[in-house]
Design an enzyme around this catalytic site. Sequence first.
Site, short mmCIF file in Angstrom:
data_model
loop_
_atom_site.label_atom_id
_atom_site.label_comp_id
_atom_site.label_asym_id
_atom_site.label_seq_id
_atom_site.Cartn_x
_atom_site.Cartn_y
_atom_site.Cartn_z
N HIS A 1 -27.06 20.29 12.80
CA HIS A 1 -28.47 19.56 13.58
C HIS A 1 -28.14 17.95 12.41
CE1 HIS A 1 -32.48 17.08 13.83
NE2 HIS A 1 -32.86 17.25 12.84
N ASN B 1 -30.99 10.64 15.60
CA ASN B 1 -31.54 11.61 14.67
C ASN B 1 -32.16 12.22 16.74
OD1 ASN B 1 -32.79 14.02 15.42
ND2 ASN B 1 -33.53 13.85 12.83
N CYS C 1 -37.33 19.50 14.51
CA CYS C 1 -35.59 19.62 14.25
C CYS C 1 -35.62 20.69 14.43
CB CYS C 1 -35.19 18.59 13.44
SG CYS C 1 -35.69 17.83 13.81
#
Length: 328
Positions: A255, A285, A115
């Site tokens: 994020h 996500n 990520c």
Amino acid sequence: MKITAAITGVGSYLPDYILTNEELERTIDTTNEWIMSRSGISERCILKDKDKASAYMAAEAAKQLLSKKGLSPLDIELIIVATVTPDHQYPATANIVADMIGAKNAWGFDIQAACSSFIYALTTASKFIESGAHKKVLVIGSDKMSSIVDFTCRKTAILFGDGAGAVLLEPTTDGTGIIDSRMYSDGSGKKYLYQPAGGSLMPSSIETVTNKEHFVVMDGPAVFKVAVIKMAEVAAEMMERNHLTSDDVAFLVPHQANKRIIEATANRMGVSMDKVMLNIQKYGNTTSATLPLCLAEWEHQLKKGDNLILTTFGAGFTWGGLYLKWSY
Ligand code: UT7
């Protein structure tokens, strides 16, 4: 005058199919209430086409950016694609994207840091601009997470979505652009979030497929515990290192893994939620795509000179922060 890397354009791509919490309620043992309260996610976009994947979405985001800027793909010198779901182990997704958009003068490669891939890629790309090596670099975050998520596993099926975002980096000497960044890595966190099979340690076999070892495996609470500390710490570090108060920060660009982690980060920075780019409710996500998707969505609210703090945390563990002064 010091050359910095300025973001001078953004583009994005999101697939049409919307997978809602209500649809997930019908297929796995979960509820909209649980998903919303634990993660903040309401729906996510899923790329259903079997013949399209991360390179396709990356190319669409890049094409939108080039068209908005009125640029030819031949102007692009370097393409860096951040992804954990490359179309193939090789060639790199960046090579495929260059071909798809007609960037015949560009070289390129992929960066994989889970990520944190997009911040790692942005930092890497900025060095090619600051050194004078290149004048037009595309950095694209693209992930087809639906290709590695087990949609029968309620622990992970609710979290992820597909999408891509692209930014163009060009040199500037006007004091805007990427001012500072700091990346971190701790590989001892590997066991908490990873894809067991398909690499050289556990090549694909009938057993790995039968045992569902090509899907994301995550110990959610273990990851949460570290993420909530590290993402906030690195965001605060970016402010301290650059002598920024919460009033100086125009937007936090976090994020999008969990709304509670984002709120904790904003709280540590002393930044109110109206200054936080938050779209996890719509997209879930999207791994490497979360940050450029935020920039693309908020582009019209940004002004030249706005101070943005980008921050991320992901598998590895990897995490990082980046201080950017918006350039247009
Ligand atoms: O982007 C990369 C980094 N990733 C992250 O930062 C993700 C970090 N982790 C998280 O965001 C959270 O841990 C999750 C959203 C994944 C999970 O939230 P949680 O508050 O940590 O829940 P939990 O895993 O501790 O589960 C609590 C309970 C469990 O039941 P018991 O053992 O208490 O009876 C789970 O089995 O909720 C159950 N559960 C669910 N219930 C309904 C787990 N998944 C679900 C579900 N629906 N989808």
